[in-house]
Write an enzyme that holds these catalytic residues in place. Structure first.
Site, PDB file in Angstrom:
ATOM      1  N   ASP A   8     -12.593 -10.383  33.720  1.00  0.00           N
ATOM      2  CA  ASP A   8     -12.325  -9.018  33.272  1.00  0.00           C
ATOM      3  C   ASP A   8     -12.867  -8.069  34.336  1.00  0.00           C
ATOM      4  O   ASP A   8     -14.061  -8.087  34.624  1.00  0.00           O
ATOM      5  CB  ASP A   8     -13.061  -8.806  31.931  1.00  0.00           C
ATOM      6  CG  ASP A   8     -12.570  -7.563  31.211  1.00  0.00           C
ATOM      7  OD1 ASP A   8     -11.857  -6.760  31.840  1.00  0.00           O
ATOM      8  OD2 ASP A   8     -12.900  -7.404  30.024  1.00  0.00           O
ATOM      9  N   ASP A 105      -5.783  -6.107  34.289  1.00  0.00           N
ATOM     10  CA  ASP A 105      -7.167  -6.287  34.757  1.00  0.00           C
ATOM     11  C   ASP A 105      -7.873  -7.490  34.135  1.00  0.00           C
ATOM     12  O   ASP A 105      -9.092  -7.560  34.161  1.00  0.00           O
ATOM     13  CB  ASP A 105      -7.983  -5.015  34.503  1.00  0.00           C
ATOM     14  CG  ASP A 105      -8.236  -4.781  33.030  1.00  0.00           C
ATOM     15  OD1 ASP A 105      -7.447  -5.286  32.211  1.00  0.00           O
ATOM     16  OD2 ASP A 105      -9.229  -4.114  32.693  1.00  0.00           O
ATOM     17  N   GLU A 106      -7.104  -8.430  33.564  1.00  0.00           N
ATOM     18  CA  GLU A 106      -7.726  -9.592  32.933  1.00  0.00           C
ATOM     19  C   GLU A 106      -6.879 -10.821  33.186  1.00  0.00           C
ATOM     20  O   GLU A 106      -5.664 -10.727  33.335  1.00  0.00           O
ATOM     21  CB  GLU A 106      -7.770  -9.419  31.404  1.00  0.00           C
ATOM     22  CG  GLU A 106      -8.858  -8.533  30.890  1.00  0.00           C
ATOM     23  CD  GLU A 106      -8.847  -8.494  29.375  1.00  0.00           C
ATOM     24  OE1 GLU A 106      -8.640  -9.555  28.753  1.00  0.00           O
ATOM     25  OE2 GLU A 106      -9.031  -7.401  28.825  1.00  0.00           O
TER      26      GLU A 106
END
Length: 348
Positions: A8, A105-106
């Site tokens: 993350d 974003d993960e």
DNA sequence: TCTGGGGTCCTCTTTCTC
DNA sequence: TCTGGAGAAAGAGGACCC
């Protein structure tokens, strides 16, 4: 036993902006909407400095401005974030070919077959991402996706957390039930009325009770998740199921021409998107949100799969005509669903 | 005075078809 | 021809995710 790693990025959008504009380092930065806190929009990401003022994602920009008028407000620049995101995912792929994207974003990777300790792998990933992008990330490792994701959230920013199947009780049960993936504000509030606040309290409930309260599917999910059980696989390939566009008016409107013009524009964008990705659709849905925030949808099924702007626009306006537009309209949106790809025509 | 946008999935209800 | 039921498909709404 599987070993799953969840990564993350820390305050991703804000961190990208601070990286490319070093004068913003250490300052409260808020990314969202058009970047104008006087306009309608919500916070996408707040830098850690801005979070100290109580600013967080999904908060209206105007509220964020009231909390911290000195913050730097910037528009969302998806192209730049996507570019950095690709760099991050490339680093991850060096460690394992089995990767599941979770938004910009993960990501999860399966490191079951990687012949090193989780600590070594995590530290190496953090180092390489920092070298490539100058950004920090937090990493969680567990025997499944559920625990890996909870873990990555436990030490932020720039943290590494490892949870094993046999310390679920100690590490997971004290946490708020809200920390479970799939438990949002509504379910949290409902659980609260039942006196259930923590994952441990949820785990103390018999399966039958949870199924009675939440239905077969979600009840069973909660029962297993509260015990740290999750056998869902990593999804490495997937096809889009719908394409949509929507827009919130800066001022609520009851002018039909304005509504219609926006619907026509959104429909054109959706069709362009569809064509770019080689898709055709058989279902068109129009969404209207009124000034009291009530949301309604009207849908229609087309006789055939199509990517014709004419046909899809006609269907969208037919849907629009079925609304009773008695109140002012806050938002208009259009979505196409039941997609098939042009290459595999006729197969679905 | 507020509450984005782009998605997925689930549930319940209505409509269609046999 | 009328009626009813079962099951599938479609429509609507809502919760949730990033």
């Amino acid at each position: 036993m599987r070993r799953i790693l969840h990564l993350d990025m820390d305050a991703f959008f804000a961190a990208v902006e601070q990286k490319r504009r070093p004068e913003l380092a250490g300052m409260p930065v808020v990314i969202g909407g058009s970047g104008d806190p006087g306009q309608r929009g919500v916070v996408s990401t707040a830098s850690y400095e801005a979070r100290k003022f109580g600013i967080h994602s999904a908060m209206p920009l105007r509220t964020a401005y009231r909390l911290c008028p000195d913050a730097v407000f910037l528009p969302v620049d998806y192209e730049e974030y996507s570019r950095v995101s690709r760099q991050v995912k490339e680093v991850l792929r060096e460690f394992s070919p089995v990767m599941e994207d979770v938004g910009i974003d993960e990501a999860f990777i399966d490191i079951t077959d990687v012949d090193r300790t989780p600590e070594e792998i995590s530290a190496d990933i953090q180092k390489k991402i920092r070298e490539q992008t100058g950004l920090t990330c937090s990493i969680g490792i567990g025997p499944n996706k559920l625990l890996a994701k909870i873990a990555s959230d436990m030490r932020k920013p720039d943290g590494i957390t490892i949870i094993s199947a046999d310390n679920v009780e100690k590490r997971i049960w004290p946490l708020s039930a809200r920390k479970l993936w799939g438990v949002g504000p509504k379910t949290e509030a409902y659980l609260d009325t039942l006196g259930i606040k923590t994952i441990g309290q949820l785990a103390a409930e018999p399966l039958e009770r949870l199924v009675g309260l939440f239905g077969e599917s979600y009840g069973t999910y909660l029962f297993k998740a509260s015990r740290g059980e999750d056998d869902s696989p990593l999804v490495t390939h997937w096809a889009p199921k719908s394409v949509s566009r929507e827009t919130t008016f800066q001022k609520d409107t009851d002018t039909w021409q304005e509504i219609a013009r926006n619907l026509a524009d959104l429909t054109r964008d959706v069709v362009n998107d569809m064509r770019k990705t080689g898709l055709r659709s058989r279902n068109v849905t129009v969404k209207v949100r009124f000034d009291d925030f009530r949301t309604q949808t009207r849908a229609t099924t087309l006789p055939d799969f199509t990517d014709s702007l004419e046909e899809i626009r006609r269907a969208a306006f037919q849907c629009l005509g079925r609304f009773e537009l008695k109140r002012k309209v806050r938002l208009i949106g259009v979505r196409v669903g039941r997609l098939e790809s042009r290459e595999e025509e006729g197969s679905s």
